[in-house]
Design an enzyme around this catalytic site. Sequence first.
Site: not given
Length: 454
Positions: A99, A243, A245, A247
């Site tokens: 992340s 961010d 990743d 999500d």
Amino acid sequence: MAADLSQIVKAYDVRGVVPDQWDESLAGLFGAAFAEVTGAAAIVVGHDMRPSSPGLSRAFALGAAARGVDVTEIGLCSTDQLYYASGALNLPGAMFTASHNPAQYNGIKMCRAGAAPVGQDTGLAQIRELAERWLESGAPEPAAEPGTLTTRETLDDYAAHLRSLVDLTSIRPLKVVVDAGNGMGGHTVPTVFAGLPLTLVPMYFELDGTFPNHEANPLDPANIVDLQKRVPSEGADLGIAFDGDADRCFVVDQNGDPVSPSAITALVAARELARNGGTGTVIHNLITSRTVPEVVKENGGTPARTRVGHSFIKAEMARAGAIFGGEHSAHYYFKDFWNADTGMLAALHVLAALGGQDGPLSALVAQYDRYAGSGEINSTVADQAGRLAAIRAAYEGRPGITLDDLDGLTVSAADWWFNVRPSNTEPLLRLNAEAKDEATMTKVRDEALAIIRG
């Protein structure tokens, strides 16, 4: 590699420094353990742009295949794209990402078929136990018939699914600056936005897991400074930051001012309730603004308050049959997306709401931003329980004040509230305060901090 994996197997995922804390050999054991715990005949695996991600992802796939499981590899993807694949293909999935963590980290977010979460109480503890056992005794015997590895493209289908959930065809033309932070938004945004009446100004779309421009964590104000400058300089209607990743999404208005994730939660909640005939349950965690349950009720819905953390939100989404859920950390969950979180779908809702009327974003979100909030303030403390007890003693019995223990300690009055939660991993207490106006919030915040740090 040590047989105690407690440092990298967290409450919701696997996360640690590569190769110091984990490596491809351990990823293979995690793959075998995931196959064993899910009991699946087939799984889907994807990864982000970090340098270590392709190797770790392939090792996991091979570990699962050695247990007789067929593996579909979807390659580079955002976390919500992996959830899409898990839902659409009805397969358990594993996403290789850390992340917003720095470049040397990597991790695995795992889910069962239909993007159902795998956390400490839903399989992650057993996966850890198996991997620890095999670290000591050696990998398990391979299955008589190993599984297959196949590749599959899912980006176009993911984009089409998202666009089927939000109608953007009749919006006015908008200019939007997107800061992908060298993360997976740079991969997904061009395809999702293709053909829409949007002028896209891309920032840091080059996939680079070393994050050369800034950390891919838009909740840290330092990481949206570039976006805040770029939006007004371009004369854009808004800015969106993702961010690492992709999500989570964070929004700034036409002036470059941040829009509270609670305001985004309220805005999307109103839209999802309208789409569902003015009825439905909307989940919000206990540090979102009071605006959220107010807006939900005003739009015919039923608000439901949960603890902080995506596993709690997802579990409550499923239990209550909720249509939407939001967290103040900029995670947004949708029933029509298998109860999973997708920042991209939230971003499309914001674009649709803005493009469906003539005013600027600042005016649109003002109705969803009714209170003054402190943001999250962390304090290092030696005795978390002792400080929480001190807060309880200070406020218990005061007229007009209620206390509850859903997550940490929440102290509420008619026109203000604050919550103090202990960190699970560090000697920290996290304070969030909100009040009817800035002066009251400052007083409440400072009084609570004096006790926490006293």
